[in-house]
Design a protein around this motif. Sequence first.
Motif, PDB file in Angstrom:
ATOM      1  N   VAL A  57       0.861  -1.187   0.000  1.00  0.00           N
ATOM      2  CA  VAL A  57       0.000   0.000   0.000  1.00  0.00           C
ATOM      3  C   VAL A  57       0.890   1.226   0.000  1.00  0.00           C
ATOM      4  O   VAL A  57       1.920   1.265   0.697  1.00  0.00           O
ATOM      5  N   ARG A  58       0.488   2.207  -0.790  1.00  0.00           N
ATOM      6  CA  ARG A  58       1.252   3.456  -0.850  1.00  0.00           C
ATOM      7  C   ARG A  58       0.336   4.634  -0.482  1.00  0.00           C
ATOM      8  O   ARG A  58      -0.777   4.759  -1.022  1.00  0.00           O
ATOM      9  N   ILE A  59       0.806   5.458   0.438  1.00  0.00           N
ATOM     10  CA  ILE A  59       0.077   6.667   0.855  1.00  0.00           C
ATOM     11  C   ILE A  59       0.937   7.867   0.472  1.00  0.00           C
ATOM     12  O   ILE A  59       2.052   8.019   0.978  1.00  0.00           O
TER      13      ILE A  59
ATOM     14  N   LEU B 160      -4.208  13.776  -2.194  1.00  0.00           N
ATOM     15  CA  LEU B 160      -3.886  12.528  -1.506  1.00  0.00           C
ATOM     16  C   LEU B 160      -4.175  11.355  -2.433  1.00  0.00           C
ATOM     17  O   LEU B 160      -5.199  11.335  -3.129  1.00  0.00           O
ATOM     18  N   GLU B 161      -3.249  10.378  -2.441  1.00  0.00           N
ATOM     19  CA  GLU B 161      -3.462   9.153  -3.209  1.00  0.00           C
ATOM     20  C   GLU B 161      -3.174   7.953  -2.314  1.00  0.00           C
ATOM     21  O   GLU B 161      -2.108   7.862  -1.702  1.00  0.00           O
ATOM     22  N   PHE B 162      -4.138   7.058  -2.240  1.00  0.00           N
ATOM     23  CA  PHE B 162      -4.020   5.841  -1.435  1.00  0.00           C
ATOM     24  C   PHE B 162      -4.233   4.673  -2.389  1.00  0.00           C
ATOM     25  O   PHE B 162      -5.336   4.482  -2.907  1.00  0.00           O
ATOM     26  N   SER B 163      -3.180   3.910  -2.644  1.00  0.00           N
ATOM     27  CA  SER B 163      -3.264   2.847  -3.653  1.00  0.00           C
ATOM     28  C   SER B 163      -2.767   1.521  -3.079  1.00  0.00           C
ATOM     29  O   SER B 163      -1.976   1.497  -2.127  1.00  0.00           O
ATOM     30  N   ASP B 164      -3.268   0.432  -3.654  1.00  0.00           N
ATOM     31  CA  ASP B 164      -2.815  -0.899  -3.264  1.00  0.00           C
ATOM     32  C   ASP B 164      -2.600  -1.745  -4.525  1.00  0.00           C
ATOM     33  O   ASP B 164      -2.945  -1.312  -5.634  1.00  0.00           O
ATOM     34  N   ASP B 165      -2.057  -2.933  -4.335  1.00  0.00           N
ATOM     35  CA  ASP B 165      -1.780  -3.812  -5.477  1.00  0.00           C
ATOM     36  C   ASP B 165      -2.620  -5.082  -5.405  1.00  0.00           C
ATOM     37  O   ASP B 165      -2.160  -6.173  -5.770  1.00  0.00           O
ATOM     38  N   SER B 166      -3.863  -4.944  -4.926  1.00  0.00           N
ATOM     39  CA  SER B 166      -4.711  -6.123  -4.746  1.00  0.00           C
ATOM     40  C   SER B 166      -5.173  -6.665  -6.093  1.00  0.00           C
ATOM     41  O   SER B 166      -5.482  -5.908  -7.014  1.00  0.00           O
ATOM     42  N   PRO B 167      -5.249  -7.978  -6.236  1.00  0.00           N
ATOM     43  CA  PRO B 167      -5.790  -8.568  -7.464  1.00  0.00           C
ATOM     44  C   PRO B 167      -7.309  -8.464  -7.486  1.00  0.00           C
ATOM     45  O   PRO B 167      -7.936  -8.267  -6.442  1.00  0.00           O
ATOM     46  N   PRO B 168      -7.921  -8.593  -8.639  1.00  0.00           N
ATOM     47  CA  PRO B 168      -9.385  -8.495  -8.716  1.00  0.00           C
ATOM     48  C   PRO B 168     -10.060  -9.657  -7.992  1.00  0.00           C
ATOM     49  O   PRO B 168      -9.508 -10.740  -7.849  1.00  0.00           O
ATOM     50  N   ALA B 169     -11.286  -9.392  -7.528  1.00  0.00           N
ATOM     51  CA  ALA B 169     -12.176 -10.420  -6.972  1.00  0.00           C
ATOM     52  C   ALA B 169     -11.563 -11.150  -5.794  1.00  0.00           C
ATOM     53  O   ALA B 169     -11.730 -12.355  -5.622  1.00  0.00           O
ATOM     54  N   ARG B 170     -10.786 -10.446  -4.980  1.00  0.00           N
ATOM     55  CA  ARG B 170     -10.279 -11.047  -3.754  1.00  0.00           C
ATOM     56  C   ARG B 170     -10.745 -10.192  -2.595  1.00  0.00           C
ATOM     57  O   ARG B 170     -10.293  -9.065  -2.409  1.00  0.00           O
TER      58      ARG B 170
END
Length: 389
Positions: A322-324, A335-345
């Motif tokens: 996760v990046r803040i 502000l940007e809050f991003s993650d690297d989650s795969p779809p449908a999880r």
Amino acid sequence: MTYVGDRLRDALRTPWWDYQPLTPLARRFLVILAGVTLVLQSLFRATNVGPESVASAVVTTSITLAVALFAWRPPVGTLVLILVALTAAVTGVTDTLLAGAVPIGIVAFSCSVPLTIGYAIAWAGWLVASIIRPGSGFQPLGGIVISIVGLLSLLIGLAIRQQYERAQKLTLQLEATEREVAEQLRHERDLIADELHDIVAHEITIVALHAAVLERTEDTQTRSTSQTAIREAAVQALTDIRRVLGMVRGEENLTPDRLPSPDGLPGTIAVVTKELEQAGIEVTVDVPDDVRLPSASMVALIRVIRESGTNVLKHATGARHVRIALRVERGWVRLEFSDDSPPARTAGLPTSGYGIMRLQERFRLFGGSFRAARGPQGWVVSASLPLES
């Protein structure tokens, strides 16, 4: 005197065609009264052996019909009364002066001040013409009595209109007060709902996730970490619930500028980072050390970070990073809050969408923008606010 003069000037500036409509009950009463009067006048003429001029009969009937017009259009009725008064003054009709004095009150109540003055002048001219006309036989004493009747009718009409306008004003003030109270109650309910959402969506989510970890692992260190996280989240949830109950009881002020975290933005980022790392997610924070933001902007950004962190735990179970990132440039904070989650999880926890909806409303009111969408690498939450709103 100044107050009276100002009221008089305002009244004279009122459009002459304005009028105060009668109530349905008053309209029905007025129509019935006019009908009964016409019937009685017809019976009187049919049974009266004495002579009655045609002009007098026309004036009397016209006054009655004009009064009936007040049930629909008071200005039209007043114009007819003015025309009748001028016609009677020219033709020398004197025996219906009293009938012309009585409607002054209803004119004063329902019509504008210019129209009321117009009819009062027309009726006064009719009275003066009747007194000074040679051979009219009209006695000055009778003129005084009729003048008193007309004045009383005028004063009664003005008094009723004043009370009616005061009642209308109080009604409008009461409605405005009720709307203001309803708006305050809605605002307070929204604040309480925000607090409850933060508790349920954040602390309870942490409890649920780590409880699931305890069911799936036998590792002593992992179980200890999850137990600690559950204990801390439960204690924090109880503390927050007590605070919300205090707000409901009025022991704590409801203010939109109250920070959800006592440590402000750095403390919130630290708490969210700890919670994510306990869930096995690496967090990268790119926030300036000397950032200074207005209180309202700070509250909005804190809620974004808390809601985004909660959503990662609830819906992005495959996320590993996760990046803040926070930037202040050209009068805007972004502000940007991003993650690297795969779809449908997802973690399988229920969701209402309330948090995202409230954030969108908050940023729209502040003149900023809020967007939460899936990007090529995962979910990205972008929020921006003007520093001066």
